[in-house]
Design a protein around this motif. Structure first.
Motif, mmCIF file in Angstrom:
data_model
loop_
_atom_site.group_PDB
_atom_site.id
_atom_site.type_symbol
_atom_site.label_atom_id
_atom_site.label_comp_id
_atom_site.label_asym_id
_atom_site.label_seq_id
_atom_site.Cartn_x
_atom_site.Cartn_y
_atom_site.Cartn_z
ATOM 1 N N VAL A 20 28.298 2.962 33.487
ATOM 2 C CA VAL A 20 27.215 2.467 32.635
ATOM 3 C C VAL A 20 25.853 2.646 33.294
ATOM 4 N N TYR A 21 25.776 3.448 34.327
ATOM 5 C CA TYR A 21 24.542 3.808 35.022
ATOM 6 C C TYR A 21 23.880 2.654 35.754
ATOM 7 N N ALA A 22 24.607 1.629 36.082
ATOM 8 C CA ALA A 22 24.107 0.576 36.965
ATOM 9 C C ALA A 22 24.714 0.855 38.326
ATOM 10 N N PHE A 23 23.891 0.871 39.360
ATOM 11 C CA PHE A 23 24.453 1.248 40.651
ATOM 12 C C PHE A 23 25.238 0.104 41.275
ATOM 13 N N ASP A 24 26.304 0.481 41.982
ATOM 14 C CA ASP A 24 27.211 -0.474 42.600
ATOM 15 C C ASP A 24 26.886 -0.736 44.056
ATOM 16 N N TYR A 25 26.361 0.279 44.730
ATOM 17 C CA TYR A 25 26.047 0.125 46.152
ATOM 18 C C TYR A 25 25.004 1.155 46.552
ATOM 19 N N LEU A 26 24.386 0.914 47.699
ATOM 20 C CA LEU A 26 23.413 1.842 48.260
ATOM 21 C C LEU A 26 24.085 2.616 49.374
ATOM 22 N N THR A 127 26.568 -1.541 62.864
ATOM 23 C CA THR A 127 26.734 -1.818 61.439
ATOM 24 C C THR A 127 27.884 -2.773 61.152
ATOM 25 N N LYS A 128 28.828 -2.893 62.093
ATOM 26 C CA LYS A 128 30.053 -3.698 61.949
ATOM 27 C C LYS A 128 31.008 -3.104 60.913
ATOM 28 N N VAL A 129 30.706 -1.922 60.402
ATOM 29 C CA VAL A 129 31.547 -1.192 59.456
ATOM 30 C C VAL A 129 31.551 0.266 59.899
ATOM 31 N N PHE A 130 32.700 0.925 59.764
ATOM 32 C CA PHE A 130 32.757 2.336 60.129
ATOM 33 C C PHE A 130 31.987 3.171 59.111
ATOM 34 N N PRO A 131 31.197 4.118 59.594
ATOM 35 C CA PRO A 131 30.471 4.997 58.669
ATOM 36 C C PRO A 131 31.380 6.105 58.148
ATOM 37 N N SER A 132 30.922 6.769 57.114
ATOM 38 C CA SER A 132 31.564 8.001 56.665
ATOM 39 C C SER A 132 30.863 9.152 57.382
ATOM 40 N N LEU A 133 31.624 10.120 57.817
ATOM 41 C CA LEU A 133 31.071 11.288 58.493
ATOM 42 C C LEU A 133 31.425 12.526 57.694
ATOM 43 N N LYS A 134 30.497 13.465 57.621
ATOM 44 C CA LYS A 134 30.773 14.773 57.033
ATOM 45 C C LYS A 134 30.525 15.816 58.096
ATOM 46 N N SER A 152 26.971 8.476 56.914
ATOM 47 C CA SER A 152 26.640 7.662 55.744
ATOM 48 C C SER A 152 27.048 6.216 55.965
ATOM 49 N N ILE A 153 26.162 5.315 55.565
ATOM 50 C CA ILE A 153 26.419 3.877 55.627
ATOM 51 C C ILE A 153 26.168 3.326 54.229
ATOM 52 N N CYS A 154 27.073 2.510 53.714
ATOM 53 C CA CYS A 154 26.912 1.929 52.379
ATOM 54 C C CYS A 154 26.445 0.474 52.475
ATOM 55 N N PHE A 155 25.655 0.070 51.490
ATOM 56 C CA PHE A 155 25.114 -1.290 51.404
ATOM 57 C C PHE A 155 25.355 -1.836 50.004
ATOM 58 N N ASN A 156 25.326 -3.157 49.900
ATOM 59 C CA ASN A 156 25.345 -3.760 48.576
ATOM 60 C C ASN A 156 24.019 -3.398 47.883
ATOM 61 N N PRO A 157 23.906 -3.575 46.542
ATOM 62 C CA PRO A 157 22.691 -3.143 45.838
ATOM 63 C C PRO A 157 21.384 -3.774 46.338
ATOM 64 N N VAL A 162 26.005 -4.475 54.885
ATOM 65 C CA VAL A 162 26.704 -3.208 55.006
ATOM 66 C C VAL A 162 28.108 -3.421 54.449
ATOM 67 N N ILE A 163 28.569 -2.468 53.662
ATOM 68 C CA ILE A 163 29.902 -2.555 53.066
ATOM 69 C C ILE A 163 30.651 -1.245 53.318
ATOM 70 N N PRO A 164 31.979 -1.281 53.257
ATOM 71 C CA PRO A 164 32.722 -0.028 53.395
ATOM 72 C C PRO A 164 32.395 0.905 52.226
ATOM 73 N N CYS A 165 32.244 2.166 52.510
ATOM 74 C CA CYS A 165 31.983 3.147 51.452
ATOM 75 C C CYS A 165 33.259 3.396 50.667
#
Length: 181
Positions: A20-26, A127-134, A152-157, A162-165
């Protein structure tokens, strides 16, 4: 700092969209290569390496393109100035280059190698959370060389936690990864 290391570092904040085009996380990404006050702060942290500093600050086409590409999906929550201020704040809060340097994974001005496990563990200390790596590979000689593409590090909106991606890309955890200067 970026110029002295001759490293292309681009900060990109991506916003994942729900149906619905509302973002879930940053998603805060540090990518390898490849107001007056705000312009100076932006240029220090998010330079356009294809043009001069003066041209970049005057024309601002690079930042405009980055906002259109990565920031417009969150326009209902963050206007352009708020988006860039948040990006700067997150970059300063999680100085990933300094973290990697402190863990002796990178050395300014030098090409280094590490592995995904060491990189992820180092980033998780702040970050206390593992990042995603490419990663990407290049056939340099007879061997494929693996290079870090982005962290990459994900965040709540609200960008407060910091949240898991949800989509966790990762490089091979054992293979050596090259990190150019």
């Amino acid at each position: 700092m970026l110029k002295s290391q001759n490293m292309l570092v681009i900060l990109i904040m991506l916003f994942a969209l729900s149906p619905v085009y509302a973002f879930d996380y940053l998603l805060f990404v540090l990518q390898w290569p490849p107001s007056f006050y705000i312009k100076n702060k932006l240029y220090e942290r998010w330079p356009d390496l294809l043009t001069s500093e003066v041209a970049c600050k005057q024309g601002q086409s690079f930042w405009k393109d980055q906002y259109i590409k990565h920031g417009t999906c969150c326009a209902s929550s963050y206007n352009q100035e708020q988006y860039f201020n948040l990006t700067i704040k997150l970059k300063d809060r999680f100085d990933l280059l300094k973290t990697l340097e402190n863990h002796r994974i990178i050395k300014p001005g030098s090409t280094t190698t590490s592995n995904a496990k060491q990189i992820r563990n180092a980033i998780a200390t702040v970050t206390k959370v593992f990042p995603s790596l490419k990663c990407f590979d290049i056939q340099e000689t007879l061997y494929l060389e693996l290079y870090l593409w982005d962290i990459s590090i994900c965040f709540n909106p609200q960008a407060t936690n910091v949240i898991p991606c949800r989509q966790s890309w990762t490089c091979d955890p054992i293979k050596r990864i090259t990190l150019p200067p």
